[in-house]
Design a protein around this motif. Structure first.
Motif, mmCIF file in Angstrom:
data_model
loop_
_atom_site.group_PDB
_atom_site.id
_atom_site.type_symbol
_atom_site.label_atom_id
_atom_site.label_comp_id
_atom_site.label_asym_id
_atom_site.label_seq_id
_atom_site.Cartn_x
_atom_site.Cartn_y
_atom_site.Cartn_z
ATOM 1 N N VAL A 15 1.097 -3.592 28.282
ATOM 2 C CA VAL A 15 0.826 -2.463 27.401
ATOM 3 C C VAL A 15 1.716 -1.325 27.873
ATOM 4 N N TRP A 16 2.528 -0.813 26.967
ATOM 5 C CA TRP A 16 3.429 0.275 27.324
ATOM 6 C C TRP A 16 2.690 1.592 27.135
ATOM 7 N N THR A 17 2.728 2.428 28.152
ATOM 8 C CA THR A 17 1.953 3.670 28.144
ATOM 9 C C THR A 17 2.826 4.875 28.495
ATOM 10 N N VAL A 18 2.303 6.030 28.138
ATOM 11 C CA VAL A 18 2.859 7.316 28.567
ATOM 12 C C VAL A 18 1.680 8.209 28.920
ATOM 13 N N SER A 19 1.962 9.273 29.641
ATOM 14 C CA SER A 19 0.899 10.230 29.971
ATOM 15 C C SER A 19 0.826 11.274 28.857
ATOM 16 N N PRO A 20 -0.273 12.002 28.765
ATOM 17 C CA PRO A 20 -0.405 13.021 27.720
ATOM 18 C C PRO A 20 0.671 14.106 27.762
ATOM 19 N N ASP A 21 1.234 14.382 28.939
ATOM 20 C CA ASP A 21 2.236 15.435 29.076
ATOM 21 C C ASP A 21 3.676 14.942 28.901
ATOM 22 N N THR A 22 3.841 13.665 28.599
ATOM 23 C CA THR A 22 5.181 13.115 28.393
ATOM 24 C C THR A 22 5.848 13.805 27.208
ATOM 25 N N THR A 42 -2.280 7.321 28.235
ATOM 26 C CA THR A 42 -3.328 7.164 29.239
ATOM 27 C C THR A 42 -3.306 8.328 30.220
ATOM 28 N N ASP A 43 -4.499 8.657 30.673
ATOM 29 C CA ASP A 43 -4.685 9.680 31.695
ATOM 30 C C ASP A 43 -5.373 8.963 32.845
ATOM 31 N N VAL A 65 10.284 20.010 11.293
ATOM 32 C CA VAL A 65 11.106 19.990 12.506
ATOM 33 C C VAL A 65 10.568 18.900 13.435
ATOM 34 N N CYS A 66 11.381 18.591 14.435
ATOM 35 C CA CYS A 66 10.975 17.598 15.429
ATOM 36 C C CYS A 66 11.232 18.159 16.825
ATOM 37 N N PRO A 67 10.274 18.903 17.361
ATOM 38 C CA PRO A 67 10.451 19.468 18.707
ATOM 39 C C PRO A 67 10.355 18.364 19.776
ATOM 40 N N LEU A 68 11.490 17.941 20.277
ATOM 41 C CA LEU A 68 11.545 16.801 21.191
ATOM 42 C C LEU A 68 10.931 17.079 22.559
ATOM 43 N N ASP A 69 10.713 18.355 22.873
ATOM 44 C CA ASP A 69 10.091 18.686 24.148
ATOM 45 C C ASP A 69 8.562 18.787 24.028
ATOM 46 N N LEU A 70 8.040 18.596 22.842
ATOM 47 C CA LEU A 70 6.596 18.658 22.595
ATOM 48 C C LEU A 70 5.885 17.562 23.383
ATOM 49 N N PRO A 71 4.820 17.894 24.136
ATOM 50 C CA PRO A 71 4.085 16.846 24.852
ATOM 51 C C PRO A 71 3.327 15.960 23.852
ATOM 52 N N VAL A 72 3.273 14.672 24.136
ATOM 53 C CA VAL A 72 2.685 13.730 23.179
ATOM 54 C C VAL A 72 1.215 14.028 22.879
ATOM 55 N N HIS A 73 0.514 14.706 23.776
ATOM 56 C CA HIS A 73 -0.901 14.988 23.507
ATOM 57 C C HIS A 73 -1.086 15.898 22.292
ATOM 58 N N GLU A 74 -0.007 16.568 21.881
ATOM 59 C CA GLU A 74 -0.105 17.457 20.725
ATOM 60 C C GLU A 74 0.013 16.736 19.384
ATOM 61 N N LEU A 75 0.424 15.466 19.405
ATOM 62 C CA LEU A 75 0.498 14.740 18.144
ATOM 63 C C LEU A 75 -0.101 13.342 18.188
ATOM 64 N N MET A 76 -0.608 12.927 19.327
ATOM 65 C CA MET A 76 -1.223 11.601 19.418
ATOM 66 C C MET A 76 -2.548 11.565 18.644
ATOM 67 N N VAL A 77 -2.964 10.372 18.288
ATOM 68 C CA VAL A 77 -4.282 10.160 17.693
ATOM 69 C C VAL A 77 -5.256 10.016 18.859
ATOM 70 N N ARG A 78 -6.306 10.821 18.856
ATOM 71 C CA ARG A 78 -7.248 10.833 19.979
ATOM 72 C C ARG A 78 -8.379 9.815 19.837
ATOM 73 N N GLU A 79 -8.757 9.521 18.624
ATOM 74 C CA GLU A 79 -9.836 8.556 18.393
ATOM 75 C C GLU A 79 -9.235 7.161 18.274
ATOM 76 N N VAL A 80 -9.185 6.474 19.403
ATOM 77 C CA VAL A 80 -8.545 5.167 19.461
ATOM 78 C C VAL A 80 -9.594 4.079 19.210
ATOM 79 N N ILE A 81 -9.292 3.235 18.256
ATOM 80 C CA ILE A 81 -10.169 2.112 17.927
ATOM 81 C C ILE A 81 -9.719 0.929 18.767
ATOM 82 N N THR A 82 -10.673 0.301 19.443
ATOM 83 C CA THR A 82 -10.347 -0.807 20.340
ATOM 84 C C THR A 82 -11.099 -2.066 19.931
#
Length: 146
Positions: A15-22, A42-43, A65-82
């Motif tokens: 599973v490929w992951t990044v942190s919320p601040d990536t 993942t945190d 626009v596409c702010p490339l320095d934006l941390p992923v936590h600002e646009l990720m989906v928080r309610e993850v269905i598993t």
């Protein structure tokens, strides 16, 4: 009936992951490098969200626009269905269709053990259908089991 665990046996448990601040740019590079459509955010050991290509496209369409320095936590989906490894692929297809999602993290006893995509599920369902058709043709023509 096939289960999520059947896909993971063949596909593996990566599973490929990044942190919320990536930064978004780094996440996009990881998507391209791994040739996947989504990254789990993942945190530590906890799932914080999921980031898909669709999320990025929708943000660009919304903001213009596409702010490339934006941390992923600002646009990720928080309610993850598993799902669990014991769930059927029919369950997965139903969830993906109803929730309009393409990726399902797989948890076993609260621990992340894999991720299945709509492509994985459809591939398995089609393969199963082809085997059933072949078996039925063999039964009808009398060549079943030869």
């Amino acid at each position: 009936m096939y289960l999520v665990s059947d896909i993971l046996k063949e596909k593996g448990h990566n599973v490929w992951t990044v942190s919320p601040d990536t930064p978004l740019l780094e996440a996009l590079q990881r998507l391209a490098e791994k040739n996947v459509g989504a990254l789990l955010v993942t945190d530590g050991e906890k799932i914080a969200g999921i980031l898909s290509e669709r999320d990025v496209v929708r943000m660009i369409a919304r903001k213009g626009v596409c702010p490339l320095d934006l941390p992923v936590h600002e646009l990720m989906v928080r309610e993850v269905i598993t799902v669990t490894p014991r769930q059927s692929l029919d369950d997965c297809m139903k969830l993906m269709t109803e929730k309009r999602i393409r990726h399902l993290p797989v948890l076993e006893e609260g621990r992340l053990v894999g991720l299945v995509s709509i492509g994985d599920v459809v591939r398995w369902v089609i393969d199963d259908q082809l085997h059933k058709i072949h078996d039925l043709e063999g039964y009808i023509t009398g060549s079943y089991g030869r």
